[in-house]
Design an enzyme around this catalytic site. Structure first.
Site, PDB file in Angstrom:
ATOM      1  N   GLU A  52      -4.316  14.696 -40.749  1.00 54.82           N
ATOM      2  CA  GLU A  52      -4.493  13.372 -41.361  1.00 54.82           C
ATOM      3  C   GLU A  52      -4.568  12.279 -40.300  1.00 54.82           C
ATOM      4  O   GLU A  52      -5.256  11.281 -40.468  1.00 54.82           O
ATOM      5  CB  GLU A  52      -3.318  13.065 -42.312  1.00 54.82           C
ATOM      6  CG  GLU A  52      -3.284  13.929 -43.561  1.00 54.82           C
ATOM      7  CD  GLU A  52      -1.985  13.796 -44.328  1.00 54.82           C
ATOM      8  OE1 GLU A  52      -2.003  14.017 -45.553  1.00 54.82           O
ATOM      9  OE2 GLU A  52      -0.932  13.480 -43.725  1.00 54.82           O
TER      10      GLU A  52
ATOM     11  N   LYS B  47      -0.923  11.719 -56.315  1.00 57.78           N
ATOM     12  CA  LYS B  47       0.214  12.646 -56.253  1.00 57.78           C
ATOM     13  C   LYS B  47       0.371  13.087 -54.807  1.00 57.78           C
ATOM     14  O   LYS B  47      -0.518  13.714 -54.231  1.00 57.78           O
ATOM     15  CB  LYS B  47      -0.053  13.860 -57.157  1.00 57.78           C
ATOM     16  CG  LYS B  47       0.990  14.969 -57.034  1.00 57.78           C
ATOM     17  CD  LYS B  47       0.658  16.114 -57.973  1.00 57.78           C
ATOM     18  CE  LYS B  47       1.696  17.218 -57.891  1.00 57.78           C
ATOM     19  NZ  LYS B  47       1.516  18.117 -56.721  1.00 57.78           N
ATOM     20  N   ASP B  48       1.537  12.755 -54.225  1.00 61.67           N
ATOM     21  CA  ASP B  48       1.751  13.131 -52.830  1.00 61.67           C
ATOM     22  C   ASP B  48       3.120  13.784 -52.659  1.00 61.67           C
ATOM     23  O   ASP B  48       3.799  14.110 -53.644  1.00 61.67           O
ATOM     24  CB  ASP B  48       1.552  11.924 -51.885  1.00 61.67           C
ATOM     25  CG  ASP B  48       2.732  10.957 -51.878  1.00 61.67           C
ATOM     26  OD1 ASP B  48       3.711  11.163 -52.635  1.00 61.67           O
ATOM     27  OD2 ASP B  48       2.675   9.982 -51.099  1.00 61.67           O
TER      28      ASP B  48
ATOM     29  N   ASP C 170      -7.931  16.427 -53.643  1.00 67.15           N
ATOM     30  CA  ASP C 170      -7.977  17.437 -54.712  1.00 67.15           C
ATOM     31  C   ASP C 170      -7.681  16.761 -56.038  1.00 67.15           C
ATOM     32  O   ASP C 170      -7.070  15.703 -56.070  1.00 67.15           O
ATOM     33  CB  ASP C 170      -6.945  18.539 -54.436  1.00 67.15           C
ATOM     34  CG  ASP C 170      -5.560  17.956 -54.250  1.00 67.15           C
ATOM     35  OD1 ASP C 170      -4.829  17.857 -55.254  1.00 67.15           O
ATOM     36  OD2 ASP C 170      -5.197  17.571 -53.110  1.00 67.15           O
TER      37      ASP C 170
HETATM   38  N1  SAH Z   1      -2.261  23.912 -47.039  1.00 68.62           N
HETATM   39  C1  SAH Z   1      -1.985  22.669 -46.386  1.00 68.62           C
HETATM   40  C2  SAH Z   1      -0.784  22.020 -47.008  1.00 68.62           C
HETATM   41  C3  SAH Z   1      -0.987  20.565 -47.239  1.00 68.62           C
HETATM   42  S1  SAH Z   1       0.167  19.957 -48.379  1.00 68.62           S
HETATM   43  C4  SAH Z   1      -1.793  22.914 -44.905  1.00 68.62           C
HETATM   44  O1  SAH Z   1      -0.760  23.431 -44.484  1.00 68.62           O
HETATM   45  O2  SAH Z   1      -2.671  22.539 -44.135  1.00 68.62           O
HETATM   46  C5  SAH Z   1      -0.517  18.499 -48.887  1.00 68.62           C
HETATM   47  C6  SAH Z   1      -0.260  17.254 -48.069  1.00 68.62           C
HETATM   48  O3  SAH Z   1      -1.200  16.316 -48.556  1.00 68.62           O
HETATM   49  C7  SAH Z   1       1.105  16.616 -48.309  1.00 68.62           C
HETATM   50  O4  SAH Z   1       1.557  15.944 -47.168  1.00 68.62           O
HETATM   51  C8  SAH Z   1       0.875  15.669 -49.500  1.00 68.62           C
HETATM   52  O5  SAH Z   1       1.427  14.381 -49.312  1.00 68.62           O
HETATM   53  C9  SAH Z   1      -0.644  15.543 -49.617  1.00 68.62           C
HETATM   54  N2  SAH Z   1      -1.237  16.076 -50.875  1.00 68.62           N
HETATM   55  C10 SAH Z   1      -2.566  16.251 -51.052  1.00 68.62           C
HETATM   56  N3  SAH Z   1      -2.825  16.719 -52.291  1.00 68.62           N
HETATM   57  C11 SAH Z   1      -1.646  16.844 -52.932  1.00 68.62           C
HETATM   58  C12 SAH Z   1      -1.266  17.290 -54.244  1.00 68.62           C
HETATM   59  N4  SAH Z   1      -2.171  17.683 -55.145  1.00 68.62           N
HETATM   60  N5  SAH Z   1       0.050  17.314 -54.540  1.00 68.62           N
HETATM   61  C13 SAH Z   1       0.969  16.917 -53.650  1.00 68.62           C
HETATM   62  N6  SAH Z   1       0.667  16.488 -52.408  1.00 68.62           N
HETATM   63  C14 SAH Z   1      -0.628  16.438 -52.027  1.00 68.62           C
END
Ligand code: SAH
Length: 249
Positions: free
Chosen positions: A16, A178-179, A204
């Site tokens: 990010e 949603k985060d 997403d």
């Molecule tokens: N598979 C990924 C994990 C990312 S988790 C990896 O390891 O590369 C997602 C991150 O993006 C978190 O920091 C969260 O704040 C944000 N995020 C994006 N989409 C999200 C969702 N649908 N629900 C919760 N957080 C989300």
């Protein structure tokens, strides 16, 4: 008006932050002002004559992944306030959006709250309200007009997926982003009396049938390009005029 201290960007994942670090020419500061065991990394730069810092939550030593989620976010926010003396915190990153609200991948949402939790269910008197959060941290209406960005409610939880109970909570609060960090940072910001602005790019769609993790990985690159563009505009606007963000009404 926001405080006198520096603008501190608070970001969870290396993927990010990479874009804005390059765009603003931020440089990693090796001697950080916090305990050496803390995973957070510090970057700094001077934008139009003003010092700007970026706290990246860092890497979990046990698993080698970014310290996403409310725990890392709480530590990062504490460092931003106490070690860097933040006058204004900007939490930027990825988030889930909602097709039913007309959102699409790459949309960018600005928020000064409310920041809710959708997975802290404590049906025990006043603990219920404590669990839900609902912190308002800034009035971003002028900044939103200036940048031409939509505003919305942020909802935070410790999980990437969304079981029915979480979806119900997000329906109740009208969540638009949603985060996994926002409300945790907002809680610290409220305690400390520091204004917090959130800028989230949709990676997403929570109510889309495709698995969230697959959507996230497929859309991360394009969404982060949008985030970098809007975050750069946001930082430059705030450096020029801090009063674009006001205390919460
Ligand atoms: N598979 C990924 C994990 C990312 S988790 C990896 O390891 O590369 C997602 C991150 O993006 C978190 O920091 C969260 O704040 C944000 N995020 C994006 N989409 C999200 C969702 N649908 N629900 C919760 N957080 C989300």
């Amino acid at each position: 008006m926001a405080g006198d201290g520096p603008i501190v960007l608070l970001m969870a994942m290396r993927d990010e932050a990479r874009g804005i670090i390059g765009r603003l020419g931020l440089v990693q500061v090796e001697a950080r002002p916090w305990a050496s065991w803390l995973p957070m990394r510090l970057y700094e730069g001077v934008i139009d004559g003003e010092r700007v810092a970026l706290v990246l939550l860092g890497v979990d030593p046990a698993t080698g992944v970014d310290c996403i989620g409310p725990e890392g976010a709480t530590l990062g926010a504490r460092a931003a306030v106490d070690e860097l003396g933040a006058g204004l915190i900007v939490n930027a990153g990825a988030a889930g959006g909602f097709e039913a609200r007309g959102q699409a991948v790459g949309d960018v949402i600005l928020s000064g709250g409310p920041f809710w939790y959708h997975d802290r269910r404590i049906p025990l008197g006043d603990f219920e309200a404590y669990g839900r959060g609902g912190y308002t941290t800034a009035d971003v209406s002028r900044l939103a007009d200036h940048l031409g960005l939509p505003t919305g409610v942020v909802s935070t939880g410790a999980s990437l997926d969304a079981p029915a109970s979480d979806l119900m909570e997000m329906g109740r609060t009208g969540a638009a982003a949603k985060d996994m960090e926002g409300a945790a940072i907002a809680w610290v910001a409220k305690l400390a009396g520091v204004e917090l602005v959130s800028l989230k790019a949709i990676t997403d769609l929570v109510d889309h049938p495709a698995p969230t993790g697959e959507q996230f990985m497929a859309n991360l690159h394009v969404a982060m390009e949008r985030l970098t563009d809007e975050l750069e505009r946001c930082v430059r606007a705030l450096v020029g005029d801090r009063s674009l963000v006001r205390p919460p009404r």
